[in-house]
Design a protein around this motif. Sequence first.
Motif, PDB file in Angstrom:
ATOM      1  N   UNK A 119     -41.493  46.532 -18.541  1.00  0.00           N
ATOM      2  CA  UNK A 119     -39.630  46.729 -17.612  1.00  0.00           C
ATOM      3  C   UNK A 119     -39.699  47.578 -19.216  1.00  0.00           C
ATOM      4  N   UNK A 120     -38.845  48.286 -19.053  1.00  0.00           N
ATOM      5  CA  UNK A 120     -38.281  49.017 -20.236  1.00  0.00           C
ATOM      6  C   UNK A 120     -37.417  48.814 -21.350  1.00  0.00           C
ATOM      7  N   UNK A 121     -36.437  47.988 -20.459  1.00  0.00           N
ATOM      8  CA  UNK A 121     -35.213  46.865 -19.931  1.00  0.00           C
ATOM      9  C   UNK A 121     -35.626  45.530 -20.816  1.00  0.00           C
ATOM     10  N   UNK A 122     -37.023  44.903 -20.805  1.00  0.00           N
ATOM     11  CA  UNK A 122     -36.800  43.647 -21.390  1.00  0.00           C
ATOM     12  C   UNK A 122     -37.838  43.522 -22.810  1.00  0.00           C
ATOM     13  N   UNK A 123     -38.267  42.102 -22.915  1.00  0.00           N
ATOM     14  CA  UNK A 123     -39.060  42.179 -24.302  1.00  0.00           C
ATOM     15  C   UNK A 123     -40.719  42.527 -23.285  1.00  0.00           C
ATOM     16  N   UNK A 124     -41.463  42.589 -24.794  1.00  0.00           N
ATOM     17  CA  UNK A 124     -42.865  43.267 -24.086  1.00  0.00           C
ATOM     18  C   UNK A 124     -43.026  41.626 -23.990  1.00  0.00           C
ATOM     19  N   UNK A 125     -44.396  41.553 -22.460  1.00  0.00           N
ATOM     20  CA  UNK A 125     -44.457  40.328 -22.177  1.00  0.00           C
ATOM     21  C   UNK A 125     -45.725  39.915 -22.143  1.00  0.00           C
ATOM     22  N   UNK A 126     -45.974  38.140 -21.945  1.00  0.00           N
ATOM     23  CA  UNK A 126     -46.482  38.259 -23.270  1.00  0.00           C
ATOM     24  C   UNK A 126     -48.671  38.568 -22.592  1.00  0.00           C
TER      25      UNK A 126
ATOM     26  N   UNK B 290     -48.290  41.662 -24.444  1.00  0.00           N
ATOM     27  CA  UNK B 290     -48.919  41.561 -25.878  1.00  0.00           C
ATOM     28  C   UNK B 290     -49.526  41.938 -25.912  1.00  0.00           C
ATOM     29  N   UNK B 291     -50.769  40.480 -25.121  1.00  0.00           N
ATOM     30  CA  UNK B 291     -52.286  40.932 -25.369  1.00  0.00           C
ATOM     31  C   UNK B 291     -53.214  41.899 -25.308  1.00  0.00           C
ATOM     32  N   UNK B 292     -52.358  43.017 -24.471  1.00  0.00           N
ATOM     33  CA  UNK B 292     -53.104  44.670 -24.019  1.00  0.00           C
ATOM     34  C   UNK B 292     -53.204  45.274 -25.072  1.00  0.00           C
ATOM     35  N   UNK B 293     -51.578  45.434 -25.911  1.00  0.00           N
ATOM     36  CA  UNK B 293     -51.439  45.748 -27.337  1.00  0.00           C
ATOM     37  C   UNK B 293     -52.252  45.424 -28.688  1.00  0.00           C
ATOM     38  N   UNK B 294     -52.659  44.197 -27.964  1.00  0.00           N
ATOM     39  CA  UNK B 294     -52.757  43.850 -29.107  1.00  0.00           C
ATOM     40  C   UNK B 294     -54.212  43.601 -29.345  1.00  0.00           C
TER      41      UNK B 294
ATOM     42  N   UNK C 239     -31.016  45.546 -25.804  1.00  0.00           N
ATOM     43  CA  UNK C 239     -30.256  44.251 -25.904  1.00  0.00           C
ATOM     44  C   UNK C 239     -30.269  44.240 -24.554  1.00  0.00           C
ATOM     45  N   UNK C 240     -30.570  42.751 -24.520  1.00  0.00           N
ATOM     46  CA  UNK C 240     -30.668  41.777 -23.077  1.00  0.00           C
ATOM     47  C   UNK C 240     -31.955  41.362 -23.284  1.00  0.00           C
ATOM     48  N   UNK C 241     -33.003  42.252 -24.224  1.00  0.00           N
ATOM     49  CA  UNK C 241     -34.122  41.066 -24.103  1.00  0.00           C
ATOM     50  C   UNK C 241     -34.503  40.605 -25.030  1.00  0.00           C
ATOM     51  N   UNK C 242     -32.949  39.740 -25.750  1.00  0.00           N
ATOM     52  CA  UNK C 242     -33.040  39.086 -27.208  1.00  0.00           C
ATOM     53  C   UNK C 242     -31.760  38.314 -27.539  1.00  0.00           C
TER      54      UNK C 242
ATOM     55  N   UNK D 267     -52.639  38.293 -30.481  1.00  0.00           N
ATOM     56  CA  UNK D 267     -51.125  38.674 -29.865  1.00  0.00           C
ATOM     57  C   UNK D 267     -49.831  38.712 -30.889  1.00  0.00           C
ATOM     58  N   UNK D 268     -48.354  38.392 -30.280  1.00  0.00           N
ATOM     59  CA  UNK D 268     -47.469  38.131 -31.273  1.00  0.00           C
ATOM     60  C   UNK D 268     -47.751  37.041 -32.567  1.00  0.00           C
ATOM     61  N   UNK D 269     -47.280  37.308 -34.272  1.00  0.00           N
ATOM     62  CA  UNK D 269     -47.192  36.539 -34.944  1.00  0.00           C
ATOM     63  C   UNK D 269     -46.072  35.616 -35.204  1.00  0.00           C
ATOM     64  N   UNK D 270     -45.811  36.929 -34.705  1.00  0.00           N
ATOM     65  CA  UNK D 270     -43.299  36.912 -35.219  1.00  0.00           C
ATOM     66  C   UNK D 270     -42.900  37.320 -35.175  1.00  0.00           C
ATOM     67  N   UNK D 271     -41.821  36.952 -34.933  1.00  0.00           N
ATOM     68  CA  UNK D 271     -40.307  38.544 -34.641  1.00  0.00           C
ATOM     69  C   UNK D 271     -39.461  37.725 -35.221  1.00  0.00           C
ATOM     70  N   UNK D 272     -38.901  38.680 -35.637  1.00  0.00           N
ATOM     71  CA  UNK D 272     -37.882  38.764 -36.605  1.00  0.00           C
ATOM     72  C   UNK D 272     -36.858  40.098 -36.666  1.00  0.00           C
ATOM     73  N   UNK D 273     -35.388  40.097 -37.345  1.00  0.00           N
ATOM     74  CA  UNK D 273     -34.458  40.592 -37.215  1.00  0.00           C
ATOM     75  C   UNK D 273     -33.595  40.707 -38.331  1.00  0.00           C
TER      76      UNK D 273
END
Length: 340
Positions: A205-212, A215-219, A233-236, A262-268
């Motif tokens: 979903x383009x409006x959402x967080x990358x789902x888990x 995340x594994x696919x891109x990783x 906005x809306x995903x975080x 997969x995901x190691x960290x999130x930041x902003x």
Amino acid sequence: MTVTVIIAEAVDEALLPFPASPDAHLTDPLTRATLRVQSHMLTATRAFLTARGFQELLPPIIGPVTDPGIRGSKQVDVDFYGHKYKMMTSAILYKQASLLAFDKIFYIAPNVRLEPLETAVTHRHLAEFHQIDVEIRDARREDAMALAEQLVSHVVGEVLATMPAELDLLGRDADALREVLVGAFGRVGHQQATAELIGLGHPQDPAAEIDWQAEEIVSARADRPFFITDYPKGSRGFYDKENAEQPGVLRNFDLIAPEGYGELASGSEREHDYATLVTRMRETGENPAKYGWYLDLARRGIPASSGFGIGLERFTRYVTGRQAAWQASAYPKLPGVVSA
Ligand code: AMP
Ligand code: MG
């Protein structure tokens, strides 16, 4: 009980026998090697950050509110003398507050999140885990990303240089891990990552967080860590700052490990303006009245900042090449599984 059995079967199916007893886990030579590497990773983290002027603080464990931006997981209530407190899902609000005392801070912070049952088999979700939690006053997102990149590279470099015997015992492909040290990490925007995922047949979903799963696919397609930036906005959470030039886009990032880890960290970059925080809380479905101490502080002035949190068990799993994040914990808590 039933839930535990169902999940235990699912874990078995995923070919990851969760240890029958704490002693089986703790005396396993692979556990011991993993925890030795983790200990060294923490030493290297502290050395790296303190050498750069960061102050380590001990993190809060409970509070009247905690981070609500935790996609799908539940918070744990604590009865605090008749008041409903929460176990920290993340200490983000306290990280911002800490900058009133120090310009650069970090915690090694425990977090509790009752993750959805289905995440017990992702190899990445624990109900109790730790973050290397970093916050920098007056910093931009790019400063936080540069620091995360340098920190991860430093820690990986230290393990590669000093723990070859452990990596060997663990069967970790050191050459694959050495890829971390080759140069700057790649960057891809959320929009582009979404387009690539859809191209690969994953309904992101383009409006959402990358789902888990995504995340594994891109990783799995990467051989070096890379950043995904600019989540919608809306995903975080409400504390991720919105881009003034690109409304609807947040000045945030994830760091994704390669090789499917997969995901190691999130930041902003953080929102700190009182009125904007209240608006963003409302937009994300949070009741500002719950955030009394934090909003009082914001009204009096919280410093601008950027920061990130690296999941310690996930980072350890990546460095040691273990199958699952729980194997990087001495006392693992897997969603839905009753254990030590
Ligand atoms: P988040 O704020 O949800 O992005 O969490 C920060 C970091 O903590 C993530 O990038 C992960 O590395 C780690 N993390 C988050 N949730 C979990 C979990 N349930 N189990 C293990 N690590 C986690
Ligand atoms: Mg995240």
